[in-house]
Design a protein around this motif. Structure first.
Motif, short mmCIF file in Angstrom:
data_model
loop_
_atom_site.label_atom_id
_atom_site.label_comp_id
_atom_site.label_asym_id
_atom_site.label_seq_id
_atom_site.Cartn_x
_atom_site.Cartn_y
_atom_site.Cartn_z
N SER A 1 0.84 -1.22 0.00
CA SER A 1 0.00 0.00 0.00
C SER A 1 0.86 1.24 0.00
O SER A 1 0.59 2.23 -0.70
N GLN A 2 1.92 1.19 0.82
CA GLN A 2 2.81 2.36 0.90
C GLN A 2 3.52 2.61 -0.43
O GLN A 2 3.64 3.75 -0.88
N THR B 1 1.06 4.21 -2.74
CA THR B 1 0.83 5.61 -2.37
C THR B 1 2.00 6.48 -2.84
O THR B 1 1.80 7.55 -3.42
N GLU B 2 3.21 5.98 -2.59
CA GLU B 2 4.38 6.81 -2.89
C GLU B 2 4.72 6.85 -4.37
O GLU B 2 5.29 7.82 -4.86
N GLU C 1 -0.47 4.86 -8.47
CA GLU C 1 -1.08 3.55 -8.72
C GLU C 1 -0.71 3.04 -10.12
O GLU C 1 -1.56 2.92 -10.99
#
Ligand SMILES: NC(=O)c1ccc[n+]([C@@H]2O[C@H](COP(=O)([O-])OP(=O)(O)OC[C@H]3O[C@@H](n4cnc5c(N)ncnc54)[C@H](OP(=O)(O)O)[C@@H]3O)[C@@H](O)[C@H]2O)c1
Length: 220
Positions: A41-42, A45-46, A49
């Motif tokens: 997920s991180q 986010t970074e 997508e």
């Protein structure tokens, strides 16, 4: 090919995963699957997508990553590397390739050094696993932060392993990361000196005010 990263939630594991996911399915391994899910997920986010990240990154417990993948990279801390591999030994079967990125780094006073023992960390891991597993050493001189930030890099990745077929597989994976050149250093007897280079690079960084030094060989 599916690539499993043991301890893949850390700095080097996530850095490699971001690049390798362009071409491979990458299973990020962790002691807890939920931690691997958070790491993905991180990353999303970074990094935004990106389709290939969404498609190719998967979370698993280390044990499941080992069972599933024929090509594995261990990015666990030196202090716990042998214990982690011992715990996972029963999941290692067949002719899987396991690349150890574990470096040998200790500190005494202001200076880093590597531990000189008769066997390298990679050789000690080899002794814990079935004989059929092909061990290799690689990535010790690659700065994870530069890789994760996807900054342009030009670096050589010294690889030690006992047979050329395994080297060919490792070389293909290393070459898939833009800017990294694999170099075959020889058998696992060369793995000790390679594992020791990280300590040397840390000293070189401090003594010469270099931020993230790596290794690039010249030939004339
Ligand atoms: N960072 C670099 O630039 C770099 C470059 C070259 C080589 N290396 C080498 O690569 C290895 C990983 O470095 P790193 O900076 O990525 O390390 P790290 O972030 O400190 O740790 C990597 C992962 O190891 C797992 N771990 C931590 N303690 C553990 C334990 N007791 N038992 C089993 N797993 C444990 C954790 O995953 P979970 O909690 O999810 O299980 C953690 O996310 C080290 O051996 C280092 O020498 C690092």
């Amino acid at each position: 090919v599916e690539i499993g990263i043991i301890g893949g939630t850390g700095d080097l594991g996530t850095a490699l995963a971001v690049h390798l996911a362009r071409q491979y399915k990458v299973v990020i391994g962790s002691r807890a699957k939920s931690k691997a899910e958070s790491a993905i997920s991180q990353i999303l986010t970074e990094k935004g997508e990106r389709d290939y990240l969404k498609k190719n990154l998967e979370a698993a417990e280390n044990r499941d990553a080992v069972s599933r993948c024929d090509f594995l990279i261990a990015t666990v801390p030196q202090s716990t590397a042998l214990e982690s591999m011992k715990n996972l030994a029963s999941s290692f079967r067949g002719d899987k390739v396991l690349v150890s990125a574990v470096a040998s780094v200790s500190k005494s006073g202001d200076e880093f050094h590597s531990d000189f023992s008769e066997y390298s960390i990679t050789q000690q891991i080899q002794h814990l696993l079935p004989d059929s597993i092909n061990l290799a050493t690689a990535f010790q001189t690659v700065p994870a932060n530069i890789l994760y930030k996807e900054k342009p890099i030009s670096a050589d990745v010294l690889v030690a392993c006992d047979n050329k077929q395994s080297y060919a597989k490792v070389a293909e994976v290393v070459s898939s990361i833009s800017g990294l050149r694999p170099l075959y250093a020889g058998s696992l007897k060369q793995s000790g000196p390679i594992e020791g280079l990280t300590a040397m690079l840390l000293n070189i960084a401090i003594n010469n005010r270099l931020k993230s030094p790596t290794i690039k060989l010249n030939s004339f």
